[in-house]
Design an enzyme around this catalytic site. Structure first.
Site, mmCIF file in Angstrom:
data_model
loop_
_atom_site.group_PDB
_atom_site.id
_atom_site.type_symbol
_atom_site.label_atom_id
_atom_site.label_comp_id
_atom_site.label_asym_id
_atom_site.label_seq_id
_atom_site.Cartn_x
_atom_site.Cartn_y
_atom_site.Cartn_z
ATOM 1 N N GLU A 1 -2.449 -1.904 4.548
ATOM 2 C CA GLU A 1 -2.546 -1.926 3.466
ATOM 3 C C GLU A 1 -1.906 -3.103 2.532
ATOM 4 O OE1 GLU A 1 1.212 0.340 4.429
ATOM 5 O OE2 GLU A 1 -0.702 0.223 5.224
ATOM 6 N N MET B 1 0.240 2.089 7.101
ATOM 7 C CA MET B 1 1.561 2.673 7.691
ATOM 8 C C MET B 1 2.207 3.190 6.593
ATOM 9 S SD MET B 1 2.457 2.241 10.502
ATOM 10 C CE MET B 1 2.094 1.133 12.180
ATOM 11 N N HIS B 2 2.174 2.502 5.226
ATOM 12 C CA HIS B 2 3.097 3.024 4.110
ATOM 13 C C HIS B 2 4.606 3.392 4.482
ATOM 14 C CE1 HIS B 2 -0.187 2.868 1.375
ATOM 15 N NE2 HIS B 2 -0.813 3.268 2.307
ATOM 16 N N ALA B 3 5.174 2.610 5.529
ATOM 17 C CA ALA B 3 6.392 2.815 6.041
ATOM 18 C C ALA B 3 7.548 2.746 5.082
ATOM 19 C CB ALA B 3 6.471 2.146 7.473
ATOM 20 N N GLU B 4 7.459 1.795 4.050
ATOM 21 C CA GLU B 4 8.569 1.653 2.985
ATOM 22 C C GLU B 4 8.804 3.197 2.592
ATOM 23 O OE1 GLU B 4 4.870 1.081 0.841
ATOM 24 O OE2 GLU B 4 5.357 0.730 2.846
#
Length: 368
Positions: free
Chosen positions: A119, A96-99
């Site tokens: 991750e 995702m790397h949603a941050e």
């Protein structure tokens, strides 16, 4: 009673043609007694047909049908045009790397779905689900640097591996994780000199145990880094996280002391200025370099996407064990601390510390 369902989606991002799971791994989920759906042409770009997935026991469906599954799997985070499929009760998992993606965080909160980020799957301080992509990214970082050292591309005119009677170029690697170690192996294989910068004696000991005397290991102190950067032909940034509050390590003043035509590759590709602030923007597979103070800068997000066949094969084989655990936790009430640590949103509430921290900064709310 209906069996829980799992769906695999096709990627739609620019330059993104990887697929998370291949037919062999899909067959494992079918054997685990799940109804498995695969979006049509999900893996056509890596040479795998819908028929191969059907033979593994999956049902071939449209995108809209796939999003109706209990657990939806993607390689990368959903794009804005996919947010309309978010719904309460759905479970979603991807790298995702949603941050670094406020739009995605807002969509997760509004939709009430539950999301997991591969991750963030962690065990004993390691992140095993990301190993394949990290390894490929580290190797590609050296390959990109080696190619762009050619003079007609703006580089110093060096062969990274050196040649008889020629000196071996010097590669600096910041970060001794999976990416950094893969980069070191590739650079050493070509014949370059390699220097690691690490932040703890334990990390230095690990690198020395793995590489012996073939590499140098130095503590990551500004004064030492400043002197070494001047000598570097290639600098590879491979720290785990780079974001809005990560202190600069190699600033523009330091970059200005590097040799003209040297190359910096930022594999971390984080958010904000981060530890390599001389990158004014990201670059791309089609336009890979940016010239700053005479130094070529390469910052291509998801480098492994340039080798989708290799990346899909490696990731699918490694990830299936974690997908099986995730399916058991999300769909059958199983227990796994490793999987629970990868949950980033639960029924619309952000629950992972990294997302909470980034969301607070973006919205200027205090962290509670």
């Amino acid at each position: 009673m209906a069996r829980p369902s799992i769906a695999l989606l096709k990627e739609r991002g620019r330059s993104e043609t990887r697929v998370l799971l291949l037919p062999r791994e899909i067959k494992t989920l079918v054997q685990d007694n799940y109804d498995v759906m695969v979006e049509t042409k999900a893996a056509a770009s890596v040479g795998v047909s819908d028929e191969a997935y059907a033979e593994a026991g999956a049902q071939i469906v449209t995108s809209a049908e796939a999003w109706q599954a209990n657990l939806v799997l993607k390689y990368k985070a959903p794009l804005p045009e996919e947010y309309r499929y978010f719904r309460k009760g759905c479970h979603l998992a991807a790298f995702m790397h949603a941050e670094g993606n406020p739009g995605l965080m807002n969509a997760l909160k509004a939709s009430k779905l539950t999301a997991y980020a591969f991750e963030f799957i962690s065990r004993a301080g390691a992140y095993p689900a990301s190993v394949s992509d990290s390894d490929i990214a580290g190797r590609l970082a050296v390959i990109y640097a080696a190619y762009h050292l050619q003079s007609h591309l703006g580089g110093r005119g060096l062969l990274l591996g050196g040649a008889p009677n020629g000196s071996a170029p010097h590669v600096i690697i910041i970060g001794p994780g999976n990416v950094g170690r893969a980069a070191a192996q590739t650079a050493l294989g070509l014949g370059a000199q390699v220097t690691f910068f690490c932040r703890s004696p334990a990390r230095i000991a690990d690198i020395k145990q793995e590489f012996g005397t073939r590499v140098r290991c130095l503590f990551n102190r500004p004064s030492v880094l400043r002197q070494e950067v001047k000598k570097a032909d290639v600098l590879i940034g491979a720290i785990l996280i780079s974001t809005f509050d990560t202190p600069a390590m190699v600033d523009e003043r330091m970059v200005s002391t590097m040799k003209p035509g040297s190359v910096i590759v930022d594999v971390t590709c984080g958010y904000g200025k981060g530890y390599l602030p001389s990158f004014k923007r990201a670059t791309s597979h089609r336009s890979p370099t940016l010239l700053v103070n005479g130094v070529l800068h390469i910052k291509i997000d998801h480098l492994p996407a340039s080798v989708p066949v290799t990346a899909s094969q490696a990731t699918s084989a490694r990830l299936i064990r974690y997908v099986r655990r995730l399916a058991d936790v999300s769909l059958r009430g199983g227990q796994s601390r490793m999987i629970e640590r990868s949950m980033i949103a639960k029924a619309g509430e952000l629950v992972h510390s990294e997302l909470i921290r980034h969301d607070a900064v973006k919205t200027r709310r205090p962290i509670t």
